[in-house]
Design a protein around this motif. Structure first.
Motif, PDB file in Angstrom:
ATOM      1  N   ALA A  87       0.842  -1.196   0.000  1.00 57.75           N
ATOM      2  CA  ALA A  87       0.000   0.000   0.000  1.00 57.75           C
ATOM      3  C   ALA A  87       0.878   1.248   0.000  1.00 57.75           C
ATOM      4  O   ALA A  87       1.714   1.430   0.881  1.00 57.75           O
ATOM      5  CB  ALA A  87      -0.922   0.002   1.206  1.00 57.75           C
ATOM      6  N   VAL A  88       0.664   2.097  -0.998  1.00 58.21           N
ATOM      7  CA  VAL A  88       1.489   3.285  -1.180  1.00 58.21           C
ATOM      8  C   VAL A  88       0.623   4.528  -1.028  1.00 58.21           C
ATOM      9  O   VAL A  88      -0.430   4.639  -1.657  1.00 58.21           O
ATOM     10  CB  VAL A  88       2.148   3.280  -2.575  1.00 58.21           C
ATOM     11  CG1 VAL A  88       3.134   4.442  -2.699  1.00 58.21           C
ATOM     12  CG2 VAL A  88       2.840   1.956  -2.838  1.00 58.21           C
ATOM     13  N   LEU A  89       1.078   5.475  -0.204  1.00 61.94           N
ATOM     14  CA  LEU A  89       0.371   6.741  -0.026  1.00 61.94           C
ATOM     15  C   LEU A  89       0.678   7.656  -1.207  1.00 61.94           C
ATOM     16  O   LEU A  89       1.845   7.864  -1.554  1.00 61.94           O
ATOM     17  CB  LEU A  89       0.805   7.414   1.272  1.00 61.94           C
ATOM     18  CG  LEU A  89       0.177   8.794   1.565  1.00 61.94           C
ATOM     19  CD1 LEU A  89      -1.326   8.650   1.786  1.00 61.94           C
ATOM     20  CD2 LEU A  89       0.834   9.417   2.781  1.00 61.94           C
ATOM     21  N   PRO A 143      -1.851  14.622 -10.994  1.00 63.04           N
ATOM     22  CA  PRO A 143      -1.594  13.943 -12.268  1.00 63.04           C
ATOM     23  C   PRO A 143      -0.218  13.273 -12.271  1.00 63.04           C
ATOM     24  O   PRO A 143       0.759  13.816 -11.764  1.00 63.04           O
ATOM     25  CB  PRO A 143      -1.650  15.086 -13.300  1.00 63.04           C
ATOM     26  CG  PRO A 143      -2.450  16.163 -12.644  1.00 63.04           C
ATOM     27  CD  PRO A 143      -2.143  16.059 -11.174  1.00 63.04           C
ATOM     28  N   GLY A 144      -0.156  12.085 -12.858  1.00 64.61           N
ATOM     29  CA  GLY A 144       1.109  11.401 -13.057  1.00 64.61           C
ATOM     30  C   GLY A 144       1.566  10.511 -11.925  1.00 64.61           C
ATOM     31  O   GLY A 144       2.579   9.813 -12.059  1.00 64.61           O
ATOM     32  N   GLN A 145       0.844  10.511 -10.792  1.00 62.60           N
ATOM     33  CA  GLN A 145       1.287   9.720  -9.648  1.00 62.60           C
ATOM     34  C   GLN A 145       1.284   8.222  -9.953  1.00 62.60           C
ATOM     35  O   GLN A 145       2.247   7.520  -9.654  1.00 62.60           O
ATOM     36  CB  GLN A 145       0.393  10.006  -8.437  1.00 62.60           C
ATOM     37  CG  GLN A 145       0.535  11.404  -7.865  1.00 62.60           C
ATOM     38  CD  GLN A 145       1.787  11.556  -7.016  1.00 62.60           C
ATOM     39  OE1 GLN A 145       2.891  11.666  -7.543  1.00 62.60           O
ATOM     40  NE2 GLN A 145       1.635  11.554  -5.718  1.00 62.60           N
ATOM     41  N   LEU A 146       0.189   7.750 -10.546  1.00 63.19           N
ATOM     42  CA  LEU A 146       0.110   6.323 -10.854  1.00 63.19           C
ATOM     43  C   LEU A 146       1.172   5.924 -11.876  1.00 63.19           C
ATOM     44  O   LEU A 146       1.786   4.859 -11.759  1.00 63.19           O
ATOM     45  CB  LEU A 146      -1.289   5.966 -11.370  1.00 63.19           C
ATOM     46  CG  LEU A 146      -2.396   5.894 -10.328  1.00 63.19           C
ATOM     47  CD1 LEU A 146      -3.739   5.627 -11.009  1.00 63.19           C
ATOM     48  CD2 LEU A 146      -2.121   4.795  -9.323  1.00 63.19           C
ATOM     49  N   ALA A 147       1.365   6.758 -12.878  1.00 64.48           N
ATOM     50  CA  ALA A 147       2.377   6.450 -13.893  1.00 64.48           C
ATOM     51  C   ALA A 147       3.758   6.319 -13.254  1.00 64.48           C
ATOM     52  O   ALA A 147       4.544   5.427 -13.612  1.00 64.48           O
ATOM     53  CB  ALA A 147       2.384   7.543 -14.965  1.00 64.48           C
ATOM     54  N   ARG A 148       4.071   7.205 -12.295  1.00 67.49           N
ATOM     55  CA  ARG A 148       5.371   7.136 -11.621  1.00 67.49           C
ATOM     56  C   ARG A 148       5.525   5.846 -10.832  1.00 67.49           C
ATOM     57  O   ARG A 148       6.579   5.203 -10.868  1.00 67.49           O
ATOM     58  CB  ARG A 148       5.529   8.338 -10.674  1.00 67.49           C
ATOM     59  CG  ARG A 148       5.852   9.656 -11.372  1.00 67.49           C
ATOM     60  CD  ARG A 148       6.047  10.741 -10.320  1.00 67.49           C
ATOM     61  NE  ARG A 148       7.015  10.325  -9.307  1.00 67.49           N
ATOM     62  CZ  ARG A 148       6.941  10.659  -8.017  1.00 67.49           C
ATOM     63  NH1 ARG A 148       5.942  11.419  -7.586  1.00 67.49           N
ATOM     64  NH2 ARG A 148       7.869  10.248  -7.172  1.00 67.49           N
ATOM     65  N   ILE A 149       4.436   5.454 -10.135  1.00 64.97           N
ATOM     66  CA  ILE A 149       4.516   4.220  -9.339  1.00 64.97           C
ATOM     67  C   ILE A 149       4.763   3.016 -10.237  1.00 64.97           C
ATOM     68  O   ILE A 149       5.623   2.172  -9.960  1.00 64.97           O
ATOM     69  CB  ILE A 149       3.226   4.018  -8.511  1.00 64.97           C
ATOM     70  CG1 ILE A 149       3.146   5.048  -7.387  1.00 64.97           C
ATOM     71  CG2 ILE A 149       3.175   2.613  -7.931  1.00 64.97           C
ATOM     72  CD1 ILE A 149       1.885   4.950  -6.561  1.00 64.97           C
ATOM     73  N   PHE A 150       3.992   2.928 -11.347  1.00 67.59           N
ATOM     74  CA  PHE A 150       4.165   1.783 -12.239  1.00 67.59           C
ATOM     75  C   PHE A 150       5.541   1.799 -12.894  1.00 67.59           C
ATOM     76  O   PHE A 150       6.153   0.746 -13.093  1.00 67.59           O
ATOM     77  CB  PHE A 150       3.061   1.779 -13.303  1.00 67.59           C
ATOM     78  CG  PHE A 150       1.755   1.220 -12.815  1.00 67.59           C
ATOM     79  CD1 PHE A 150       1.595  -0.143 -12.628  1.00 67.59           C
ATOM     80  CD2 PHE A 150       0.688   2.055 -12.519  1.00 67.59           C
ATOM     81  CE1 PHE A 150       0.395  -0.660 -12.168  1.00 67.59           C
ATOM     82  CE2 PHE A 150      -0.510   1.546 -12.064  1.00 67.59           C
ATOM     83  CZ  PHE A 150      -0.663   0.171 -11.881  1.00 67.59           C
ATOM     84  N   ALA A 151       6.035   2.979 -13.220  1.00 67.56           N
ATOM     85  CA  ALA A 151       7.377   3.066 -13.795  1.00 67.56           C
ATOM     86  C   ALA A 151       8.429   2.604 -12.790  1.00 67.56           C
ATOM     87  O   ALA A 151       9.355   1.860 -13.142  1.00 67.56           O
ATOM     88  CB  ALA A 151       7.656   4.499 -14.250  1.00 67.56           C
ATOM     89  N   TRP A 206       8.699   6.983  -1.934  1.00 66.49           N
ATOM     90  CA  TRP A 206       7.282   6.734  -1.687  1.00 66.49           C
ATOM     91  C   TRP A 206       7.044   6.336  -0.234  1.00 66.49           C
ATOM     92  O   TRP A 206       7.872   5.645   0.372  1.00 66.49           O
ATOM     93  CB  TRP A 206       6.767   5.604  -2.591  1.00 66.49           C
ATOM     94  CG  TRP A 206       6.772   5.945  -4.048  1.00 66.49           C
ATOM     95  CD1 TRP A 206       7.702   5.545  -4.972  1.00 66.49           C
ATOM     96  CD2 TRP A 206       5.828   6.742  -4.740  1.00 66.49           C
ATOM     97  NE1 TRP A 206       7.389   6.058  -6.210  1.00 66.49           N
ATOM     98  CE2 TRP A 206       6.240   6.811  -6.091  1.00 66.49           C
ATOM     99  CE3 TRP A 206       4.687   7.444  -4.358  1.00 66.49           C
ATOM    100  CZ2 TRP A 206       5.545   7.507  -7.059  1.00 66.49           C
ATOM    101  CZ3 TRP A 206       3.985   8.153  -5.313  1.00 66.49           C
ATOM    102  CH2 TRP A 206       4.414   8.179  -6.655  1.00 66.49           C
ATOM    103  N   ALA A 207       5.911   6.766   0.297  1.00 64.64           N
ATOM    104  CA  ALA A 207       5.525   6.385   1.683  1.00 64.64           C
ATOM    105  C   ALA A 207       4.721   5.093   1.622  1.00 64.64           C
ATOM    106  O   ALA A 207       3.680   5.022   0.939  1.00 64.64           O
ATOM    107  CB  ALA A 207       4.690   7.483   2.329  1.00 64.64           C
ATOM    108  N   ILE A 208       5.184   4.074   2.323  1.00 60.49           N
ATOM    109  CA  ILE A 208       4.543   2.762   2.305  1.00 60.49           C
ATOM    110  C   ILE A 208       3.746   2.584   3.595  1.00 60.49           C
ATOM    111  O   ILE A 208       4.297   2.787   4.697  1.00 60.49           O
ATOM    112  CB  ILE A 208       5.572   1.619   2.169  1.00 60.49           C
ATOM    113  CG1 ILE A 208       6.482   1.864   0.971  1.00 60.49           C
ATOM    114  CG2 ILE A 208       4.872   0.281   2.066  1.00 60.49           C
ATOM    115  CD1 ILE A 208       5.764   1.882  -0.364  1.00 60.49           C
TER     116      ILE A 208
END
Length: 361
Positions: A296-298, A303-311, A357-359
């Motif tokens: 679980a990531v806070l 915009p772009g947050q999900l793209a950064r996580i997947f990258a 990222w904050a987990i």
């Protein structure tokens, strides 16, 4: 298949038309509402012009109560070599066609097991059926050519063909679709007059349970009217479980230790049976369900947050098996729940922390 006629340009009909056009099939569109057909044509789903000669396959995407009538009219006019419908019930329409005395060798029933909460051509997408089961209900009277045309349609839509008996299909969809929809609606109905303070506490659980309750009631009245018996039988069983669960909960309120123990046993029974049923739900790509670890990531609602996580997950060499987003109440933030293989969870956690990222533990 080179040509097709789609009769009914709602979500399903337009989505099928879009998929066929993308594969080079010439698609003609028809609808009792000309404006809806024009909308579908404007989206690139085909042409409103009537075919000059019989098409290879006519696809009837009308409400279940109207399917037999629309099919009968098309068959009498000879608009196609083969005829198929996509209604969510199969036994009733076929029996209606038989009662009309039609030759059903050129007809096959079908049901793509896919949809959305939204309806109409504007909700349609060419990939709506991709990877989803598409039930076909041929009989011994069905021409091989018509079955092959249906299989070609399923292939063009990138769905997975499943052959079933029509009545067995209707019992199955009552179990996995029609009954759950009513139960979801009943749960959602509890929220209609609930206090605002209570509703603001809604989390992912209540969102999951009530998501499908957002569907168009008129569409569902048509569906349920065509399959009432099997759905009523299942709801009778659910009602029995509800009565036992209420009785068990009342027992938990008792000062008598034996009654409290009975209550615990009753609640445990329904929860355990729920566990046993849930594990039978097919997992990713229809395979056996698998247990994934949740990371679980806070995130901020930017915009772009999900793209950064997947990258970042890709850079760590971790495949994300599934994902959910849980929004924080009253805040522009939330948690992204990344489902991964258990052995990949520590790797992903470490990699995401390293990238700032904050987990959530």
């Amino acid at each position: 298949m080179r040509t097709a006629l789609v009769i009914g340009t709602g979500l399903i009909g337009t989505s099928a038309a879009l998929a066929l056009v993308s594969r080079g099939v010439v698609v003609h569109l028809a609808d009792h509402d000309p404006e809806q057909a024009r909308t579908a044509a404007a989206l690139g789903a085909g042409t409103e012009e009537a075919p000059e000669a019989p098409v290879d396959l006519a696809i009837v995407a009308a409400p279940p109560a109207l399917v037999a009538g629309v099919l009968a009219d098309a068959m009498r006019r000879g608009v196609a070599r083969g005829y198929l419908d996509v209604a969510s019930v199969k036994g009733g329409p076929r029996r209606e066609l038989e009662a009309l005395g039609l030759d059903l060798s050129s007809y096959i029933g079908s049901h793509p097991m896919s949809g959305r909460e939204k309806s109409g051509p504007l909700a349609a997408t060419a990939d709506l059926f991709e990877g989803r089961p598409w039930v076909l209900t041929p009989t011994r009277d069905t021409d091989t050519e018509v079955l092959n045309l249906a299989l070609e349609l399923v292939s063009h839509c990138r769905a997975v063909p499943v052959v079933m008996d029509a009545d067995a299909h209707d019992r199955a969809v009552a179990l996995v679709s029609h009954m759950p929809h009513l139960v979801s609606s009943m749960v959602a109905a509890r929220l209609e007059n609930a206090e605002e303070a209570a509703v603001r506490l809604c989390g992912q659980g209540i969102r999951d349970v009530t998501r499908i309750a957002a569907s168009d009631p008129r569409m569902w009245i048509d569906i349920l009217s065509a399959n009432p018996g099997p759905v009523a039988d299942l709801l009778t069983d659910v009602a029995g479980d509800l009565e036992e669960t209420v009785r068990a909960l009342r027992s938990l309120q008792s000062a008598d230790e034996d009654k409290r123990r009975e209550g615990v046993d009753g609640i445990e029974d329904v929860l355990r049976r729920g566990n046993a049923g849930q594990v039978r739900v097919p997992g990713k790509h229809g395979s056996a369900p698998r247990v994934y670890e949740v990371v679980a990531v806070l995130i901020d609602d930017q915009p772009g947050q999900l793209a950064r996580i997947f990258a970042d997950a890709g850079m760590a060499g971790v495949n994300i098996e599934d994902v959910r987003i849980e929004h924080a109440t009253g805040q522009q933030a939330g948690h992204v729940q990344l489902m991964v293989e258990p052995k990949a969870a520590p790797v992903l956690t470490a990699a995401l922390r390293e990238r700032g990222w904050a987990i959530r533990q």
